[in-house]
Scaffold this active site. Structure first.
Site, PDB file in Angstrom:
ATOM      1  N   VAL A  12       0.838  -1.206   0.000  1.00 53.97           N
ATOM      2  CA  VAL A  12       0.000   0.000   0.000  1.00 53.97           C
ATOM      3  C   VAL A  12       0.873   1.255   0.000  1.00 53.97           C
ATOM      4  O   VAL A  12       0.622   2.215  -0.741  1.00 53.97           O
ATOM      5  CB  VAL A  12      -0.949   0.020   1.229  1.00 53.97           C
ATOM      6  CG1 VAL A  12      -1.773   1.304   1.242  1.00 53.97           C
ATOM      7  CG2 VAL A  12      -1.876  -1.196   1.224  1.00 53.97           C
ATOM      8  N   ASP A  56      14.366   1.413  11.151  1.00 49.48           N
ATOM      9  CA  ASP A  56      13.397   0.559  11.842  1.00 49.48           C
ATOM     10  C   ASP A  56      12.590   1.435  12.788  1.00 49.48           C
ATOM     11  O   ASP A  56      13.176   2.082  13.678  1.00 49.48           O
ATOM     12  CB  ASP A  56      14.151  -0.530  12.621  1.00 49.48           C
ATOM     13  CG  ASP A  56      13.220  -1.573  13.218  1.00 49.48           C
ATOM     14  OD1 ASP A  56      12.103  -1.205  13.641  1.00 49.48           O
ATOM     15  OD2 ASP A  56      13.620  -2.752  13.270  1.00 49.48           O
ATOM     16  N   TYR A 144      -1.096  -9.224  16.025  1.00 56.21           N
ATOM     17  CA  TYR A 144      -1.505  -8.160  15.102  1.00 56.21           C
ATOM     18  C   TYR A 144      -2.736  -7.430  15.646  1.00 56.21           C
ATOM     19  O   TYR A 144      -2.730  -6.200  15.765  1.00 56.21           O
ATOM     20  CB  TYR A 144      -1.800  -8.778  13.742  1.00 56.21           C
ATOM     21  CG  TYR A 144      -2.125  -7.802  12.639  1.00 56.21           C
ATOM     22  CD1 TYR A 144      -1.151  -6.950  12.125  1.00 56.21           C
ATOM     23  CD2 TYR A 144      -3.402  -7.750  12.085  1.00 56.21           C
ATOM     24  CE1 TYR A 144      -1.447  -6.072  11.082  1.00 56.21           C
ATOM     25  CE2 TYR A 144      -3.702  -6.884  11.045  1.00 56.21           C
ATOM     26  CZ  TYR A 144      -2.724  -6.042  10.543  1.00 56.21           C
ATOM     27  OH  TYR A 144      -3.014  -5.190   9.510  1.00 56.21           O
TER      28      TYR A 144
HETATM   29  P1  NAD Z   1       3.236  -4.568   3.593  1.00 56.54           P
HETATM   30  O1  NAD Z   1       3.792  -5.661   4.448  1.00 56.54           O
HETATM   31  O2  NAD Z   1       3.277  -4.723   2.123  1.00 56.54           O
HETATM   32  O3  NAD Z   1       3.905  -3.182   3.950  1.00 56.54           O
HETATM   33  C1  NAD Z   1       4.354  -2.852   5.244  1.00 56.54           C
HETATM   34  C2  NAD Z   1       5.646  -2.062   5.094  1.00 56.54           C
HETATM   35  O4  NAD Z   1       6.106  -1.703   6.412  1.00 56.54           O
HETATM   36  C3  NAD Z   1       6.783  -2.869   4.435  1.00 56.54           C
HETATM   37  O5  NAD Z   1       7.423  -2.111   3.446  1.00 56.54           O
HETATM   38  C4  NAD Z   1       7.708  -3.182   5.592  1.00 56.54           C
HETATM   39  O6  NAD Z   1       9.048  -3.386   5.183  1.00 56.54           O
HETATM   40  C5  NAD Z   1       7.518  -1.960   6.480  1.00 56.54           C
HETATM   41  N1  NAD Z   1       7.893  -2.218   7.848  1.00 56.54           N
HETATM   42  C6  NAD Z   1       7.493  -3.258   8.634  1.00 56.54           C
HETATM   43  N2  NAD Z   1       8.085  -3.180   9.832  1.00 56.54           N
HETATM   44  C7  NAD Z   1       8.856  -2.069   9.828  1.00 56.54           C
HETATM   45  C8  NAD Z   1       9.707  -1.454  10.775  1.00 56.54           C
HETATM   46  N3  NAD Z   1       9.899  -1.995  12.001  1.00 56.54           N
HETATM   47  N4  NAD Z   1      10.340  -0.324  10.451  1.00 56.54           N
HETATM   48  C9  NAD Z   1      10.167   0.227   9.222  1.00 56.54           C
HETATM   49  N5  NAD Z   1       9.381  -0.315   8.271  1.00 56.54           N
HETATM   50  C10 NAD Z   1       8.724  -1.449   8.568  1.00 56.54           C
HETATM   51  O7  NAD Z   1       1.721  -4.368   4.084  1.00 56.54           O
HETATM   52  P2  NAD Z   1       0.555  -3.496   3.443  1.00 56.54           P
HETATM   53  O8  NAD Z   1      -0.500  -4.429   2.980  1.00 56.54           O
HETATM   54  O9  NAD Z   1       1.091  -2.493   2.495  1.00 56.54           O
HETATM   55  O10 NAD Z   1      -0.014  -2.768   4.750  1.00 56.54           O
HETATM   56  C11 NAD Z   1       0.374  -1.446   5.063  1.00 56.54           C
HETATM   57  C12 NAD Z   1      -0.347  -1.002   6.342  1.00 56.54           C
HETATM   58  O11 NAD Z   1      -1.768  -1.064   6.164  1.00 56.54           O
HETATM   59  C13 NAD Z   1      -0.019  -1.875   7.556  1.00 56.54           C
HETATM   60  O12 NAD Z   1       0.057  -1.048   8.698  1.00 56.54           O
HETATM   61  C14 NAD Z   1      -1.232  -2.772   7.673  1.00 56.54           C
HETATM   62  O13 NAD Z   1      -1.448  -3.200   9.003  1.00 56.54           O
HETATM   63  C15 NAD Z   1      -2.341  -1.874   7.179  1.00 56.54           C
HETATM   64  N6  NAD Z   1      -3.463  -2.661   6.632  1.00 56.54           N
HETATM   65  C16 NAD Z   1      -3.359  -3.244   5.394  1.00 56.54           C
HETATM   66  C17 NAD Z   1      -4.416  -4.015   4.917  1.00 56.54           C
HETATM   67  C18 NAD Z   1      -4.360  -4.674   3.566  1.00 56.54           C
HETATM   68  O14 NAD Z   1      -5.336  -5.353   3.203  1.00 56.54           O
HETATM   69  N7  NAD Z   1      -3.335  -4.495   2.764  1.00 56.54           N
HETATM   70  C19 NAD Z   1      -5.567  -4.182   5.694  1.00 56.54           C
HETATM   71  C20 NAD Z   1      -5.608  -3.594   6.962  1.00 56.54           C
HETATM   72  C21 NAD Z   1      -4.553  -2.815   7.417  1.00 56.54           C
END
Ligand code: NAD
Ligand code: UDP
Length: 326
Positions: A12, A56, A144
């Site tokens: 996202v 991080d 989570y």
């Molecule tokens: P994703 O795993 O593709 O992206 C998460 C990003 O966060 C990654 O680039 C990862 O490297 C980075 N990250 C993780 N831990 C980190 C840290 N400690 N320090 C720095 N960077 C870190 O997931 P996504 O689907 O793109 O989701 C993005 C956000 O949206 C998340 O917070 C997720 O909980 C929320 N979300 C997504 C969905 C969905 O359906 N995609 C649904 C509900 C909530």
């Protein structure tokens, strides 16, 4: 505006960074590539308004002036977070604290990516923002679910103390190009299984429902949030007098059983794969559909991309990107 996107190299986040740049903003992407990838942001690296900070979020964040912060950094796929439960809890507690401290110091508006998982296995449908949820605090998803719930509680506590401008966006299942083929979520799993001629793995009997939102609609919602928060006052000395706390569901209300999703993807991929049934993971929510009245009334948000239209784009993307190896 100068905008920080944590988790900007994820699925996202990378769409958000690209879209903010297109609108003329300066974007700082902060990521440690835990679940994201450099490939996701490679097309942005030559843009002079784009900057990458490898960091991080569990470590204190470098100070900086930002007009707005989108906080997305967190594992999001059940396969990812159940493989990293302690990391996930710390990212959504210490990490959120670090982001909140930065937002307070920078006097920045803030969007926190929360999730429909705060509702757990919901006993009411559709899920409204007023619903408190039905979460198992010690199940395999609790790292989570409870992590995100703690993040919400911490955000609200900061907002009450500091009068910040903050939006908690409860995101429902979002899909689109740049999901990892191996991230374990239903859409990439089914597409890659269908394209590779492997069995589509439906968990349980497939009667559990989800409501899938195409990523462009989600990004549109994120940008409507930015617009609304900016309307409430620039990041200047007056911001303390203009506190804002909004909790809003974001997604697409079209709900369908997972088995129907698998059948649809199989047909769209013109695949001969069989559909097989595997055990339903513990605490897998049986139903999920957002009530979107708040998003509509406050933001003027309405999803525009239908499921088939969105799936067709993702299928084409997986075919073209060659990210089929699992
Ligand atoms: P994703 O795993 O593709 O992206 C998460 C990003 O966060 C990654 O680039 C990862 O490297 C980075 N990250 C993780 N831990 C980190 C840290 N400690 N320090 C720095 N960077 C870190 O997931 P996504 O689907 O793109 O989701 C993005 C956000 O949206 C998340 O917070 C997720 O909980 C929320 N979300 C997504 C969905 C969905 O359906 N995609 C649904 C509900 C909530
Ligand atoms: N699911 C499935 N087969 C898969 C992957 C997921 O049947 O190969 C199911 C999963 O059990 C859940 C739904 O599809 O009921 C959505 O799962 P996903 O991981 O995409 O998201 P979440 O559970 O976080 O909503």
């Amino acid at each position: 505006m100068k905008i920080l996107v944590t988790g900007g190299a994820g699925f996202v986040g990378s769409h958000l960074c690209a879209s903010l740049l297109e609108s003329g903003h300066q974007v700082i992407c902060l990521d440690n590539f835990l679940t994201g990838s450099k490939a996701n942001i490679a097309p942005l690296q030559n843009n002079s308004h784009f900057e990458l900070t490898e960091h991080d979020i569990r470590d204190p964040l470098p100070a900086g002036h930002y007009d707005f912060i989108y906080h997305l950094a967190s594992p999001a796929s059940p396969a990812d977070y159940s493989a990293m439960p302690i990391e996930t809890l710390l990212i959504n507690s210490i990490g959120v604290r670090n982001v909140l401290d930065l937002a307070v110091a920078a006097k920045a508006g803030l969007f926190i990516a929360s999730t429909s998982e705060v509702y757990g296995d919901p006993l009411v449908t559709p899920q409204t923002e007023e619903y408190w949820g039905n979460v198992n605090p010690v199940g395999i998803r609790s790292c989570y679910d409870e992590g995100k719930r703690f993040g919400e509680a911490l955000t609200v506590a900061y907002q009450r103390r500091y009068g910040m401008r903050v939006v908690l966006g409860r995101i429902f299942n979002t899909f689109g190009p740049r999901m990892r083929a191996d991230d374990g979520r239903a859409v990439p799993n089914f597409i890659n299984q269908a394209l590779a001629g492997q069995p589509l793995t439906v968990y349980g009997d497939g009667s559990q429902t989800r409501s899938f939102c195409y990523v462009d609609d989600m990004i549109n919602a994120f940008k409507l949030v930015l617009h609304k928060v900016a309307e409430d006052g620039a990041a200047d000395s007056s911001w303390r007098d203009l506190p804002l706390l909004r909790i809003v569901n974001l997604g697409n209300p079209a709900e369908m059983p997972v088995l129907e999703l698998a059948e649809k993807i199989k047909a769209m991929c013109k695949s001969d794969s069989e559909i097989i049934f595997q055990p339903l993971p513990q605490d897998d929510p049986l139903q999920r559909r957002p009530q979107l009245d708040k998003a509509k009334d406050w933001l003027g948000y309405e999803p525009k991309v239908g499921l088939e239209e969105g799936l067709a784009k993702v299928i084409d993307w997986f075919k073209a990107s060659g990210r089929l190896s699992r």
